[in-house]
Design an enzyme around this catalytic site. Structure first.
Site, PDB file in Angstrom:
ATOM      1  N   VAL A   1      20.778  43.002  60.229  1.00 36.46           N
ATOM      2  CA  VAL A   1      21.911  42.324  59.593  1.00 36.46           C
ATOM      3  C   VAL A   1      23.255  42.860  60.086  1.00 36.46           C
ATOM      4  CG1 VAL A   1      20.546  41.809  57.544  1.00 36.46           C
ATOM      5  CG2 VAL A   1      21.905  43.904  57.613  1.00 36.46           C
ATOM      6  N   GLU A   2      24.319  42.087  59.824  1.00 39.40           N
ATOM      7  CA  GLU A   2      25.697  42.415  60.219  1.00 39.40           C
ATOM      8  C   GLU A   2      25.812  42.688  61.715  1.00 39.40           C
ATOM      9  OE1 GLU A   2      27.952  45.119  57.842  1.00 39.40           O
ATOM     10  OE2 GLU A   2      27.328  44.223  55.958  1.00 39.40           O
ATOM     11  N   GLY A   3      25.108  41.905  62.504  1.00 42.97           N
ATOM     12  CA  GLY A   3      25.123  42.072  63.950  1.00 42.97           C
ATOM     13  C   GLY A   3      23.910  42.847  64.397  1.00 42.97           C
TER      14      GLY A   3
ATOM     15  N   ARG B   1      31.896  47.066  58.280  1.00 46.59           N
ATOM     16  CA  ARG B   1      30.655  47.414  58.960  1.00 46.59           C
ATOM     17  C   ARG B   1      30.488  48.928  59.098  1.00 46.59           C
ATOM     18  NH1 ARG B   1      29.369  44.046  64.312  1.00 46.59           N
ATOM     19  NH2 ARG B   1      31.331  44.990  64.920  1.00 46.59           N
TER      20      ARG B   1
ATOM     21  N   SER C   1      31.182  44.666  50.172  1.00 42.11           N
ATOM     22  CA  SER C   1      31.238  44.697  51.629  1.00 42.11           C
ATOM     23  C   SER C   1      31.904  43.425  52.124  1.00 42.11           C
ATOM     24  CB  SER C   1      29.820  44.852  52.184  1.00 42.11           C
ATOM     25  OG  SER C   1      29.826  45.029  53.578  1.00 42.11           O
TER      26      SER C   1
END
Length: 725
Positions: free
Chosen positions: A413-415, A291, A126
């Site tokens: 996570v990731e925003g 994402r 990722s």
């Protein structure tokens, strides 16, 4: 009038590509726009799923992983040997060279067995060093790192967040570097304090983001100040990795990356000195695609497993002498699971198709992240309610407990979803995908282009009136018959798309204030998202019309999405900061009041029955769900016994209707089925838990100390003896 766009915002706006999201903002999309998208797995990807992924899943015991808080050496060795950590790395560097869809399907299948295992495999494939190196690395960096990453000799992690820089990652408040000269060599001295870094405790290399300053102008025009990304191996002098966080009992590694006054040579910067100061642009470009894949894939796995296992359990489990699948409250939960799972599968398949078409859907990647993980949370909550004690009691036979505990991680996570929804999705989409807005902002920032400004203003006015006309027309002329279910829902989405677009145009009266009206932005994000999800559901249905009764699932899903979209727009209108404008929006969008009341109970009952009895729909959801060959595995047992349970119930109902006794062979079948069902409904029990495991048999539980029961059996019974008795 309009706020100036910062450099970091500009980088986000320029990241990725614009595609179907522009059609949605135009107010005039249609299902035909999506016909060009197609996605298939290669023969190699299919073989990997059916062989290597199947084998890896068979080795995983998710309860034991959670108890151990680690993955065993055998897992790491197998993943290295079979290339799990290099799925996205091109073959010329020793990787698998898998497509986005192939990568996505691997993560989905792993997540149906172990969330910790899927997270561990996700990170190297990722957002992180591998992706950044492939796009921006120097040839020397690619040749050194990519083969080692592909083989798993170097496990990567990415250091972005800090104690005071979470969602506001671009602030880099605790990661700073200064350009210096040492022994005639230009380099960087950096200090950093990173946390929440997945795989950091075992990583061999970290991608480190920090804010770079050059007070002595040593860069001399090659590179610039700003966010920069270095690639440091674990043994780099001054780098400290190892301490762990404990994220909701997950077995995957997560921890800190810290360093003080660490010297970083320029050849450690990804892309070399020329890429100094371009780190945020690099991250946004990678995020635009990445994402969309890993977290949504895990969310899809949650949904597939919940439909397959939760649906079977609801039919097998009886209370008050009837399957709980026949109880109205349970049917509501089951139908939500089915519709949310179908929505997620459809969204995943469509976005994978877009990426396979060489797109980087930046806006839709934000939609994918927050929508699929939020819907996975709804799914797992409903599954927990259905399974009751079997979902609560931890152990090897609990198939959803760990997923229930870990879903907040995916949400965060990731925003974080709350930020992605209220600040990123609509804000980025408005500036990037609206046909006129970014051009207007550009003319304002120029300060000397009145003709260009007026041209774009006229464009917005024309766009507004075009969508007003379409909205009013479709309020009356939209399809009313479901004889062609795709045409019907395509028409409803066209109407709501026009409503969305005209509402967006009118909302521009807020000017720069729109940027900080986060509740308004969040509702616009919900409206945009449900439009995309609706079209994804129709597109997926067109690809799978052959699946019997899928139209029932589509209808339920679409009715839910239409109601969600209407609710988002209505709430936005009624709470718009300028009430008069909100009233105008409301009248133009819904001149005859609300049009969508959501699914009916009959729809819910139909879909609930479909997923709790053998059906083509259940088979479709079972694709890419790991089912163990072990006859004693709970999921395997439920899938094997479900047809016999349905047959048994039909047989007993027939006997009651005929007012006769059961025949001998019928009684024998019931006894066989009931024996398996009795095993399935049992939950794990333990003679010792927690601190008790460390104690000998003289241990007395604190609550029993000082009572007459203290010495009766030292605070607990021997379960094996009770079972024997």
């Amino acid at each position: 009038m309009m706020p100036r766009i910062s450099d970091t915002e500009r980088a986000a706006l320029n990241a990725g590509t614009v595609g179907f999201d522009r059609n949605l903002f135009s107010g005039n999309p249609c299902l035909a726009d999506l016909k060009k998208y197609e996605v298939k797995l290669s023969a190699e990807e299919k073989a990997f799923l059916s062989t290597q992924v199947e084998q890896l899943c068979s080795e995983l015991n998710d309860y034991k992983l959670t108890e151990d808080r680690d993955l065993p050496e055998k897992f790491w060795a197998y993943c290295r040997k079979e290339g799990f950590f290099g799925m996205i790395i091109p073959k010329e560097y020793g990787g698998k060279g898998f497509s986005a869809n192939g990568h996505s399907q691997v993560i989905t299948k792993l997540s149906t067995r172990s969330g910790s295992a899927s997270a561990t495999v996700s990170v190297p494939n990722s957002l992180g060093p591998g992706e950044l190196l492939m796009r921006y690395g120097t040839e020397d960096q690619k040749n050194y790192f990519l083969p080692r990453l592909a083989k798993g000799d170097l496990i990567p992690c990415f250091g972005l967040t800090s104690p005071h820089s979470g969602s506001d990652a671009a602030s880099m408040s605790e990661a700073n570097g200064v350009v210096v000269e040492r022994d005639g060599q230009i380099g960087i001295v950096a200090s950093f304090n990173k946390r929440y870094i997945t795989l950091a405790p075992v990583a061999g290399v970290v991608g480190l983001a920090f804010n770079l300053s050059d007070p002595d102008k040593l860069l001399a025009g090659t590179g610039k100040e700003g966010i920069t990304i270095a690639l440091l191996e674990r043994d780099h002098p001054g780098l400290k990795m190892g301490p762990r966080h404990d994220p909701l009992m997950g077995a995957f590694m997560n921890g800190t990356v810290v360093g003080k006054d660490v010297f970083i040579p320029m050849d450690k910067i990804i892309g070399g000195q020329t890429r100094c100061g371009f780190g945020w642009n690099m991250l946004m470009d990678c995020l635009a695609e990445g994402r969309s894949i890993s977290l949504p894939a895990s969310a899809v796995g949650v949904g597939r497993l919940a439909v397959v296992a939760g649906g079977a359990y609801a039919r097998i489990r009886k209370q008050f002498r009837v399957p709980i699948a026949e109880m109205g409250g349970v049917q509501e939960a089951l139908s939500r699971i089915a519709s949310e799972a179908y929505i997620n599968v459809s969204a995943q398949t469509l976005v994978n198709s877009m990426i396979s078409n060489h797109e980087q859907p930046a806006v839709l990647s934000a939609v994918m992240k927050y929508q699929t993980t939020s819907r996975a949370r709804h799914i797992i909550n409903d599954a927990m309610d259905i399974m009751g004690g079997a979902g609560i009691c931890r152990g090897e036979n609990n198939i959803i407990g760990n997923g229930y505990m870990s879903i907040p991680i995916a949400i965060t996570v990731e925003g974080a979803n709350i930020l992605t929804r209220s600040m990123i999705t609509f804000g980025q989409g408005l500036n990037r995908a609206h046909p006129n807005l970014i051009n207007i902002i550009n003319t304002i920032e120029k300060g000397d282009d009145p003709d260009g400004f007026m041209k774009e203003v006229k464009g917005i006015i024309g766009h507004l009136f075009s969508n007003i006309s379409r909205s009013l027309q479709l309020a009356v002329m939209r399809p009313r018959s479901k004889s062609d279910i795709v045409k019907y829902y395509d028409g409803q989405l066209s109407r709501l798309s026009a409503n969305f677009a005209l509402s967006v145009d009118l909302a521009l009266v807020l000017g720069g204030r729109l940027k900080v009206e986060e509740m308004t932005s969040g509702r616009f994000a919900d409206a945009l998202s449900t439009l995309y999800l609706g079209y994804a559901c129709l597109w997926n249905y067109e690809k799978n019309r052959h699946v019997g009764q899928l139209d029932k699932v589509l209808e339920l899903s679409m009715e839910s999405l239409l109601q969600e979209n209407q609710k988002a727009l209505r709430e936005m209108h009624s709470n718009f900061p300028f009430p008069v404008v909100g009233s105008i929006m409301s009248f133009l969008c819904f001149p005859m009041g609300n049009a969508y009341s959501g699914p009916t109970d009959k729809m819910r009952q139909n879909v609930s029955h479909i997923i709790t009895t053998p059906s083509a729909v259940r088979d479709m959801f079972a694709e890419n769900v790991y089912v163990s060959p072990d006859a004693n595995d709970r999921v395997r047992m439920m899938l094997d016994i479900l047809p016999q349970v349905v047959q048994m119930d039909e047989m007993m109902a027939k006997a009651r209707k005929e007012k006769r006794e059961l025949l001998t062979h019928e009684k024998e079948m019931i006894a066989r089925v009931q024996l398996v069902v009795d095993q399935i409904v049992q939950v794990d029990v333990f003679e010792k838990l927690g601190v008790e495991k460390q104690m000998d048999n003289s241990y007395v539980r604190p609550a029993l100390r000082g009572t007459r029961f203290a010495n009766s059996d030292k605070g607990h019974s021997d379960i094996s003896e009770l079972e024997t008795a």
